[in-house]
Enzyme design. Structure first.
Site: not given
Ligand code: ZN
Ligand code: ADP
Ligand code: MG
Length: 618
Positions: A428-429
């Site tokens: 996600h990051e």
């Molecule tokens: Zn995020």
């Protein structure tokens, strides 16, 4: 600066106790004297016996009763007996040599009981109250006794605030404006000779923590004139109806001490718009405000009383306060820019032992949008961390960590996150960071971490804008939305599903998209129409739609399609960068925290390879 007051309730209690004790004492000492002689009923035969024995000194006959006292000095009683139908009695008494006269002291005089039962205690209580009040007045600093409602505005003189303009970093425009006021107070003649009169009031407006109170204190420190400081809430603090009296008194004191400065902090507490709406209005506050307006009109500006006020909700202020002749000068105190942030960091670092490797500019760059108070807090957090680590000086690492603490909360080292989820967070990051890096206009990434923070964030990507630009183009905002959707996009591409981890991203993206349409005039459908009004600009901003229902629906549609487009863009960027996405995510999983440089180094490798190879690798 505020003097510690004794709890007045407590001393009131003490006074009451003392007064009661005195009354009780008086009662026990005086009362027995008054009814020294107690009465004792005896029967007629006892009377006759005593008469025969010659023991009776004096009798008083009144109707049916005979009262008499014995001639024994030690006998304290007044004897009473019922009268007997005895015609010889008077003669017998005569021959026994008994006096006739008053025996019963004039019946317990109502005056005396009134005196001791009511008047004396009242007088005592009143006296005690008087003393108490005078005492309170003294503590509150009012010069005269018995005048409730004296303002407790504190008088500052130069030495007391100890702050000067040197303590305020950045905010050059605000300082410039205030310096003029200080100069006027030093030398009013200079202005008078040309016929210029100083504005009566100046209003410091800006978001919380930008140094408004600090600036006013600095003015006090520089001006060398009396400085009255009171907070708006103090006007409405104690007794109903006292606010107006306090304002009156404050201005009276100020005029006596002119030239001087009156500073009203948080003026919005009394200066809120008066609404005509029937009973909902707050009478007390309104009266105070009216009094303030009257006083501001009433005094002569050339006398040298300057009124400063501070607020972070200028749009909620009553228009009457802002018209010429009152607070006609507005001094904006904005969030510091890059240079300002660095200067503020340096000012606060003076009080802290700093190591040799400190790069204030880097910290300033990483803290876009932080207020002066937050920056001061960052320095302090760094110092605390240095102590925790057993060091004698603050290092750059301390500062960097404390930036994150202030932005994202403390590291939650103990939190156990299942490996699978950690993997999702990492992708996600990296998704955010990759989308940001691949869009030329987006700011490069400074740091990515998947160490959970106490604020609840499981990881985050810290972006640092390269330059301090104040304008954002339509494309830049759109790219920012795409970056925000990048996290969710990566989850979808790699795991084929989505998680709850993107809620904050979604919120931010929605806000941006909506403001593009309703406030910034960046949508093709609506063009430059303001569809939303914003109030409380300095306190996060509450906005309300200002358009018809149909338009609101169309706005929603437009926002939805805008975000969908941004989401598609993020997906397509990531699809073209699957290889670096995997490598970076694994690298992050292993390291937990990677810097912008590490990130770019890995990404660069892929740029040198032909695009075909990239695709086949996935
Ligand atoms: Zn995020
Ligand atoms: P405001 O009244 O605007 O809400 P304050 O004046 O109370 O903010 O500021 C809070 C603290 O933040 C100050 O005591 C000071 O330590 C720090 N601070 C804020 N702005 C500055 C600045 N420009 N320079 C130095 N310190 C600042
Ligand atoms: Mg303040």
């Amino acid at each position: 600066m505020v003097e510690q007051k004794k709890n007045p309730r407590k001393s009131l209690l003490w006074y009451c106790v003392i007064v009661l004790a005195v009354i009780a004492l008086l009662n026990t000492i005086l009362m027995p004297q008054l009814n020294r002689m107690q009465t004792k009923e005896v029967d007629y035969s006892t009377f006759l016996d005593m008469l025969d024995e010659g023991k009776i000194a004096k009798v008083q006959m009144e109707g049916e009763t005979i009262a008499f006292v014995s001639n024994d000095e030690q006998d304290p009683f007044i004897y009473m007996t019922g009268a007997w139908d005895d015609p010889d009695l008077v003669d017998r008494l005569r021959t026994a040599g008994v006096d006739f006269g008053k025996v019963v002291p004039k019946e317990e005089s109502p005056w005396i009981s009134l005196l001791f039962g009511l008047i004396l205690p009242t007088a005592l209580l009143w006296g005690a109250g008087y003393l108490l009040m005078r005492n309170m007045q003294k503590k509150m600093g009012g010069p005269n006794a018995m005048s409730f409602g004296k303002s407790n505005a504190k008088i500052y003189v130069a030495a007391q605030t100890g702050k000067t303009f040197a303590d305020v970093a950045g905010e050059d425009e605000a300082k410039e404006a205030l310096k003029e006021i200080v100069d006027f107070l030093h030398d009013p003649k200079k202005y008078e000779s040309i016929g210029a009169s100083m504005p009566k009031g100046a209003l410091l407006v800006g978001p919380p923590g930008t140094g408004k109170t600090l600036l006013a204190q600095a003015v006090a420190g520089e001006a060398h004139v009396p400085f009255f400081s009171i907070s708006g809430s103090e006007f409405v603090e104690m007794f109903v109806g006292m606010g107006a009296a306090k304002v009156r008194d404050l201005f009276k004191q100020a005029q006596d001490k002119a030239p001087c400065i009156v500073f009203i902090d948080e003026i919005d507490t009394i200066g809120k718009k008066r609404d005509g709406a029937g009973f909902t209005g707050n009478d007390e506050r309104e009266q105070t405000l009216n009094q303030l307006l009257t006083e501001m009109d009433g005094f002569d500006g050339r006398k040298g009383v300057v009124i400063l006020a501070a607020t972070n909700r200028p749009d909620s202020l009553d228009k009457a306060l802002l018209r010429p002749g009152r607070f006609d000068r507005r001094i904006p105190v904005e969030l510091p820019d890059l240079k300002g942030r660095e200067a503020i960091l340096r000012v606060h670092a003076q009080d802290v032992k700093m190591g040799p490797d400190i790069d204030f500019a880097a910290i300033a760059r990483a803290t876009a949008g932080a207020s002066g108070a937050e920056l001061a807090n960052i320095i302090n957090e760094a110092a605390l961390r240095a102590v925790r680590m057993g060091r004698y000086a603050v290092t750059q690492e301390d500062l960097e960590e404390s930036v994150e603490v202030v932005i994202a909360g403390y590291q939650r080292k103990s939190a156990v996150i299942p490996p699978k989820e950690k993997q999702i967070v990492a992708y996600h990051e990296i998704g955010h960071a990759l989308v940001a890096a691949r869009q030329t206009n987006s700011a490069p990434v400074a740091k990515i971490t998947i160490v959970p923070r106490t604020s609840g964030a499981l990881g985050y990507t810290m972006q640092v804008p390269e330059d301090e630009s104040v304008l954002m183009s339509k494309e830049e905002i759109f790219n920012k939305i795409a970056t925000l959707t990048g996290g969710r996009s990566a989850e979808e591409l790699v795991f084929g599903t989505c998680t709850s981890g993107a809620s904050n991203d979604i919120e931010q993206a929605t806000k941006l998209a909506r403001s593009m349409i309703t406030k910034l005039g960046m949508s093709d459908t609506f063009g430059m129409i303001a569809l939303e009004t914003e109030s409380n600009k300095y306190l996060g901003g509450d906005s309300s739609m200002a358009c018809s229902e149909g338009t609101a629906q169309a706005v929603d549609q437009e926002a939805i399609s805008l975000i969908r487009k941004a989401h598609e863009k993020a997906i397509s960027i990531l699809k073209e960068n699957m290889a670096p996405l995997h490598e970076l995510a694994h690298y992050l999983l292993e390291k937990e925290t990677i810097t912008g440089e590490e990130f770019m180094a890995i990404l660069k490798k892929y740029d040198e390879k032909p695009a075909l190879e990239q695709n086949t690798k996935e």
